[in-house]
Write an enzyme that holds these catalytic residues in place. Structure first.
Site, PDB file in Angstrom:
ATOM      1  N   ARG A  92     -57.327 -24.184 -10.038  1.00 37.79           N
ATOM      2  CA  ARG A  92     -55.733 -24.182  -9.834  1.00 37.79           C
ATOM      3  C   ARG A  92     -55.257 -24.510 -11.309  1.00 37.79           C
ATOM      4  O   ARG A  92     -53.969 -24.395 -11.297  1.00 37.79           O
ATOM      5  CB  ARG A  92     -55.116 -24.620  -8.573  1.00 37.79           C
ATOM      6  CG  ARG A  92     -55.854 -24.048  -7.213  1.00 37.79           C
ATOM      7  CD  ARG A  92     -54.625 -24.493  -6.422  1.00 37.79           C
ATOM      8  NE  ARG A  92     -53.431 -23.547  -6.389  1.00 37.79           N
ATOM      9  CZ  ARG A  92     -52.477 -24.192  -6.632  1.00 37.79           C
ATOM     10  NH1 ARG A  92     -51.947 -25.421  -6.667  1.00 37.79           N
ATOM     11  NH2 ARG A  92     -51.326 -23.213  -6.825  1.00 37.79           N
ATOM     12  N   HIS A 139     -51.649 -31.598  -0.509  1.00 34.91           N
ATOM     13  CA  HIS A 139     -50.880 -32.212  -1.701  1.00 34.91           C
ATOM     14  C   HIS A 139     -51.130 -33.617  -1.569  1.00 34.91           C
ATOM     15  O   HIS A 139     -50.600 -34.671  -1.739  1.00 34.91           O
ATOM     16  CB  HIS A 139     -49.485 -31.982  -1.187  1.00 34.91           C
ATOM     17  CG  HIS A 139     -48.532 -32.014  -2.595  1.00 34.91           C
ATOM     18  ND1 HIS A 139     -47.882 -33.127  -3.041  1.00 34.91           N
ATOM     19  CD2 HIS A 139     -48.393 -31.138  -3.396  1.00 34.91           C
ATOM     20  CE1 HIS A 139     -47.245 -32.599  -4.010  1.00 34.91           C
ATOM     21  NE2 HIS A 139     -47.500 -31.195  -4.333  1.00 34.91           N
ATOM     22  N   GLU A 155     -53.916 -28.156  -9.938  1.00 35.69           N
ATOM     23  CA  GLU A 155     -52.334 -27.802 -10.331  1.00 35.69           C
ATOM     24  C   GLU A 155     -52.013 -29.072 -11.386  1.00 35.69           C
ATOM     25  O   GLU A 155     -51.227 -28.684 -12.188  1.00 35.69           O
ATOM     26  CB  GLU A 155     -51.659 -27.776  -9.503  1.00 35.69           C
ATOM     27  CG  GLU A 155     -51.251 -28.944  -8.632  1.00 35.69           C
ATOM     28  CD  GLU A 155     -50.280 -28.542  -7.563  1.00 35.69           C
ATOM     29  OE1 GLU A 155     -49.185 -29.128  -7.390  1.00 35.69           O
ATOM     30  OE2 GLU A 155     -50.485 -27.554  -6.857  1.00 35.69           O
ATOM     31  N   ASP A 187     -51.657 -26.212   1.947  1.00 39.32           N
ATOM     32  CA  ASP A 187     -51.359 -27.611   0.710  1.00 39.32           C
ATOM     33  C   ASP A 187     -51.460 -28.821   1.419  1.00 39.32           C
ATOM     34  O   ASP A 187     -50.205 -29.112   2.096  1.00 39.32           O
ATOM     35  CB  ASP A 187     -50.353 -27.157  -0.226  1.00 39.32           C
ATOM     36  CG  ASP A 187     -50.311 -28.165  -1.243  1.00 39.32           C
ATOM     37  OD1 ASP A 187     -51.513 -28.900  -1.544  1.00 39.32           O
ATOM     38  OD2 ASP A 187     -49.440 -28.237  -2.192  1.00 39.32           O
ATOM     39  N   ARG A 237     -48.895 -18.999   2.341  1.00 35.90           N
ATOM     40  CA  ARG A 237     -49.239 -20.397   2.452  1.00 35.90           C
ATOM     41  C   ARG A 237     -48.486 -20.749   3.570  1.00 35.90           C
ATOM     42  O   ARG A 237     -47.024 -20.564   3.647  1.00 35.90           O
ATOM     43  CB  ARG A 237     -49.080 -21.179   1.237  1.00 35.90           C
ATOM     44  CG  ARG A 237     -49.578 -22.543   1.304  1.00 35.90           C
ATOM     45  CD  ARG A 237     -48.773 -23.278   0.010  1.00 35.90           C
ATOM     46  NE  ARG A 237     -47.642 -23.821   0.237  1.00 35.90           N
ATOM     47  CZ  ARG A 237     -47.171 -24.892  -0.549  1.00 35.90           C
ATOM     48  NH1 ARG A 237     -47.596 -25.178  -1.605  1.00 35.90           N
ATOM     49  NH2 ARG A 237     -45.595 -25.157  -0.624  1.00 35.90           N
ATOM     50  N   GLU A 284     -50.602 -17.910  -7.120  1.00 32.11           N
ATOM     51  CA  GLU A 284     -49.294 -18.419  -6.359  1.00 32.11           C
ATOM     52  C   GLU A 284     -48.025 -17.920  -7.023  1.00 32.11           C
ATOM     53  O   GLU A 284     -48.058 -17.744  -7.945  1.00 32.11           O
ATOM     54  CB  GLU A 284     -49.343 -19.937  -6.366  1.00 32.11           C
ATOM     55  CG  GLU A 284     -47.931 -20.628  -5.745  1.00 32.11           C
ATOM     56  CD  GLU A 284     -48.020 -22.302  -5.927  1.00 32.11           C
ATOM     57  OE1 GLU A 284     -47.208 -22.690  -5.038  1.00 32.11           O
ATOM     58  OE2 GLU A 284     -48.585 -22.772  -6.719  1.00 32.11           O
ATOM     59  N   GLU A 338     -55.771 -26.890  -0.028  1.00 32.69           N
ATOM     60  CA  GLU A 338     -55.441 -27.243  -1.373  1.00 32.69           C
ATOM     61  C   GLU A 338     -55.396 -28.819  -1.553  1.00 32.69           C
ATOM     62  O   GLU A 338     -54.716 -29.339  -0.627  1.00 32.69           O
ATOM     63  CB  GLU A 338     -54.280 -26.284  -1.761  1.00 32.69           C
ATOM     64  CG  GLU A 338     -53.649 -26.714  -3.284  1.00 32.69           C
ATOM     65  CD  GLU A 338     -52.364 -26.026  -3.408  1.00 32.69           C
ATOM     66  OE1 GLU A 338     -51.607 -26.413  -4.170  1.00 32.69           O
ATOM     67  OE2 GLU A 338     -52.166 -24.953  -2.824  1.00 32.69           O
ATOM     68  N   TYR A 343     -43.902 -32.808   2.604  1.00 31.01           N
ATOM     69  CA  TYR A 343     -43.843 -31.640   1.525  1.00 31.01           C
ATOM     70  C   TYR A 343     -44.017 -30.463   1.742  1.00 31.01           C
ATOM     71  O   TYR A 343     -44.969 -29.963   2.780  1.00 31.01           O
ATOM     72  CB  TYR A 343     -45.211 -32.313   0.763  1.00 31.01           C
ATOM     73  CG  TYR A 343     -45.463 -30.942  -0.281  1.00 31.01           C
ATOM     74  CD1 TYR A 343     -44.898 -31.063  -1.700  1.00 31.01           C
ATOM     75  CD2 TYR A 343     -46.608 -30.062  -0.153  1.00 31.01           C
ATOM     76  CE1 TYR A 343     -45.258 -29.932  -2.424  1.00 31.01           C
ATOM     77  CE2 TYR A 343     -46.683 -28.892  -0.985  1.00 31.01           C
ATOM     78  CZ  TYR A 343     -46.008 -28.979  -2.100  1.00 31.01           C
ATOM     79  OH  TYR A 343     -46.477 -28.110  -3.064  1.00 31.01           O
TER      80      TYR A 343
END
Length: 403
Positions: free
Chosen positions: A283, A212, A262, A210, A147, A339, A236, A159
């Site tokens: 996820r 986020h 997530e 990601d 990633r 991950e 993601e 982030y």
């Protein structure tokens, strides 16, 4: 086999973890992760005040019945606190059942579906060239999937970009820190990052990114389209998923694979996304989605639509969750990737574990149970320290945004 005692262990060997330990009249014990980043004590209280009294005297082998009791019996169903508490109980009971059988947990789930678990590491840097260097370092370390996150010119903090290279912990302050955000700057910068990585790395490694939750659906569609030439393994958390139909708009504009989940805590959070084939990877993870019992149901639903698993595995999940996730990963037929963000040496010492890393793969080990224990004496040396996740504000006017 009766449950005779259960207790919550809160410790902070570099970051906060909440662990449930269940004891039985046959001398077997099991542990489960109950960590909820930034809200740890809420789950600790839920377990101590509301769950543990209901466990004493129950048959530890009755995992399904106990799961249903804790889910349906609360009346106020779901939510991250409730489901993290249920997950801790579920994980600990699976640990006990596997120890009673004298088998590694994956054998009770159905045995191996693969030889090992492909994981991805986190390469991050202050700018594009720094990130490229880190990607190459992960590739040299044997990772097959990486990633990539980069600092963005004109933004103070972004982030995924920490102070170090191996360890990243976003919960960084006693009260929430405030970061600035500019979608425009991020959208201009990110395609350049992956163009440069492919130039230096080539095409033999998987690349992930990601977002986020920081984009609107149409902005995410634009980014996915811009990233198509670089063949990402996934993009993601492109947009907040409370409105599952939001992913329909993204899907209409890009063929970049999509991953989300997530922060999901039940099968209902992902039902529409899976059934409408709006994502490629789910996820959800052991600790936040109700444990192995619930995660198996999510994976089985996903398999009907060729959606694969990609469980969250950042450091806000303890090694207990990672160990359980690896046994799940080794079994689950529709596995995608796992991950893997490395824990600090202090955390690894508190949570001795059987899993190992080699050549881009994790192996859960073959000791009975999920293979992770807790050194309670050592854990007591690391008392809880309040820590919050940051918040984002738009750079141009200070509006609170998705972090």
């Amino acid at each position: 086999m009766k449950i005779t005692n259960a207790r919550v262990i809160v410790c902070s060997p570099g970051r906060n973890f909440v662990t449930l330990k269940i004891e039985t009249d046959e001398g077997l014990t099991g542990i489960g992760d109950a960590t909820l980043n930034g809200r740890e004590l809420s789950v600790a209280s839920y377990l101590t005040d509301h769950v543990i009294p209901c466990l004493i005297g129950r048959d530890a082998h009755q995992i399904e019945d106990i799961w249903q009791f804790l889910y349906k019996g609360a009346y106020w169903r779901r939510g991250p606190v409730t489901m993290s508490a249920i997950a801790a109980v579920d994980t600990a009971l699976w640990d006990i059942k596997a120890k009673a059988a004298g088998l590694p947990l994956y054998q009770l789930l159905g045995g191996k579906s693969r030889t090992g678990v492909m994981v991805y590491g986190h390469a991050n840097g202050s700018d594009i060239e720094h990130t490229v260097d880190e990607v190459l370092r992960y590739a040299d370390a044997g990772y097959k999937a990486i990633r990539a996150q980069s600092g963005v010119p004109g933004l103070d903090k972004v982030y995924g970009v920490g102070k170090g290279t191996l360890f990243y912990e976003p919960a960084d302050a006693d009260l929430p820190s405030e970061h600035d955000w500019s979608t425009e700057k991020y959208l201009r910068h990110t395609p350049k990052l992956f163009e440069r990585i492919r130039e230096k790395l080539g095409w033999d490694h998987h690349l992930l990114h990601d977002v986020h939750h920081r984009l609107t659906p149409i902005e995410a569609g634009r980014l996915g389209k811009d990233l198509e030439p670089y063949r990402l393994f996934w993009m993601e958390d492109a947009t907040p998923a409370e409105n599952q139909d939001a992913f329909r708009l993204i899907r209409q504009h890009t063929t970049t694979p999509l991953a989300v989940g997530e922060i999901f805590n039940s099968i209902w959070d992902c039902k529409g996304l899976i059934e409408n084939q709006l994502i490629d990877y789910i996820r959800a993870t052991v600790v936040h989605a109700g444990g192995i019992t619930q995660l198996r149901r999510i994976a089985d639903l996903a398999s009907l639509y060729q959606v694969r698993t990609g469980c969250h595995g950042a450091t806000d999940l303890s090694p207990v969750c990672m160990g359980a996730a690896l046994h799940f990963d080794l079994w689950v037929p529709n596995f995608g990737i796992q991950e893997y963000m490395r824990h600090t040496p202090e955390t690894d010492a508190v949570f001795p574990h059987a899993y190992t890393f080699q050549d881009g793969m994790l192996y859960p080990g073959d000791v009975p149970g999920h293979g992770v224990e807790i050194d309670e004496e050592l854990a007591a040396r690391y008392p809880y320290q309040r820590a919050y996740l940051p918040v984002n504000r738009l750079q141009h006017d200070g509006t609170l945004w998705n972090w």
